[in-house]
Structure formats: structure tokens, C-alpha cells
Design an enzyme around this catalytic site. Structure first.
Site, PDB file in Angstrom:
ATOM      1  N   HIS A  14       0.831  -1.204   0.000  1.00 54.08           N
ATOM      2  CA  HIS A  14       0.000   0.000   0.000  1.00 54.08           C
ATOM      3  C   HIS A  14       0.862   1.249   0.000  1.00 54.08           C
ATOM      4  O   HIS A  14       2.039   1.212   0.346  1.00 54.08           O
ATOM      5  CB  HIS A  14      -0.871   0.054   1.269  1.00 54.08           C
ATOM      6  CG  HIS A  14      -2.038  -0.845   1.236  1.00 54.08           C
ATOM      7  ND1 HIS A  14      -3.297  -0.410   0.932  1.00 54.08           N
ATOM      8  CD2 HIS A  14      -2.148  -2.172   1.470  1.00 54.08           C
ATOM      9  CE1 HIS A  14      -4.133  -1.429   0.985  1.00 54.08           C
ATOM     10  NE2 HIS A  14      -3.461  -2.510   1.312  1.00 54.08           N
ATOM     11  N   GLU A  87       3.685  -0.481   3.833  1.00 55.02           N
ATOM     12  CA  GLU A  87       3.263   0.859   3.442  1.00 55.02           C
ATOM     13  C   GLU A  87       4.468   1.658   2.953  1.00 55.02           C
ATOM     14  O   GLU A  87       5.513   1.656   3.589  1.00 55.02           O
ATOM     15  CB  GLU A  87       2.652   1.591   4.645  1.00 55.02           C
ATOM     16  CG  GLU A  87       1.465   0.894   5.275  1.00 55.02           C
ATOM     17  CD  GLU A  87       0.144   1.289   4.655  1.00 55.02           C
ATOM     18  OE1 GLU A  87       0.119   2.171   3.777  1.00 55.02           O
ATOM     19  OE2 GLU A  87      -0.877   0.712   5.055  1.00 55.02           O
TER      20      GLU A  87
END
Length: 159
Positions: A14, A87
Site C-alpha cells: 500500500h 506501506e
């Protein structure tokens, strides 16, 4: 897939809009006997292999109620102990020579390569590798590492 073969790791990729650096969210293995802090080993090794790109200190292994339906938590509940969301920040990096810079395509390619290399190291079947992981877990416990504030420990004396 889990019914057909062992799944050893899951990682959802992500972008993050507020925190800096590249880091992971994981699942704290509270309920797994003898596996305390095991979920922190792979991200710690990734940090050691890419200290200017990946931040272990920014990782978090706590499972918040609002995240119970995320892929990493669902897969973890299915029995995959190493289940993460990695992330990469839109805000750039605060690490070393990369501080106050935006992440580039090359940074993403490099972290992908380092992720794969670390994965190969982590799952090396040499018995010494398992002893090393146990030592790392012990040192993490000694230093007071926990799900919300993982402690970056020295592992330079391990090969």
C-alpha cells in the site's frame, strides 16, 4: 491455497498518506504459545538490509478493532503467522541520506529487491537460521520491544 500447501508469508502493498518512510503493519502473535515477537523478525531483518529505505521503528504489530477486516488480519486469522501490510509513504523519507526527500521509482524497485532477498534469508533452512531467529526474539524481549513500539536492536553479532 492454504488447504493445498503451507503459506509462510502474506504481504499486502500500500501507499500511506501521512506517515513517512516505508514500514509494515503486522499482527502481534499473542495467542501463539512460544511465538512472542516472532512477527517482528522479518521487518527487523528488512530494516537491517535497507536502513535508508525501511523503518522498523515505524512498524506497528497491534491489531486495532477497526482493522479486523483488513487482508493482513484476515489472512493471519487463517493461520499465516507472518501476515503484513507494507506501506510506502507519499510523504517521503526521514531516514539517513534520504531524509526530507520523496521516494522514487528506484527506491520502490530497491525495496522490492531487498524484500525478496530478505525473504530468502528468512526462510533459509539452515538450522543456524532458526537459532538466530530465537536469539533475535530473546533480544527483542530483553529490550522491551512490543506491538506498538518495536525496538530496533543490534543484530550485527549474528551472521
Amino acid at each position: 491455497l492454504i488447504e493445498e500447501r503451507q503459506v509462510v508469508m502474506f504481504c499486502d502493498l500500500h501507499a500511506h498518506s501521512r506517515k513517512s518512510n516505508i514500514f509494515m503493519y503486522g499482527c502481534e502473535g499473542k495467542g501463539h504459545e512460544g511465538r512472542k515477537l516472532q512477527e517482528q523478525i522479518f521487518p527487523l531483518l528488512l530494516h537491517k538490509n535497507a536502513p535508508e529505505k525501511f523503518s522498523f521503528e515505524d512498524c506497528n504489530f497491534n491489531i486495532q478493532r477497526s482493522k479486523e477486516n483488513t487482508a493482513r488480519v484476515v489472512v493471519w486469522l487463517m493461520g499465516v503467522e507472518n501476515s503484513y501490510t507494507m506501506e510506502a509513504s507519499f510523504c517521503g523519507s526521514s531516514l539517513g541520506s534520504r531524509a526530507n526527500t520523496h521516494l522514487t521509482v528506484k527506491d520502490f524497485e530497491d525495496i522490492g529487491q531487498t524484500f525478496c532477498e530478505t525473504l530468502l534469508d528468512y526462510y533459509n533452512e539452515d538450522p543456524r537460521n532458526e537459532r538466530m531467529k530465537l536469539k533475535i526474539c530473546s533480544r527483542l524481549m530483553e529490550q522491551g520491544s512490543n506491538a506498538e513500539q518495536p525496538k530496533n536492536i543490534d543484530i550485527s553479532d549474528y551472521s
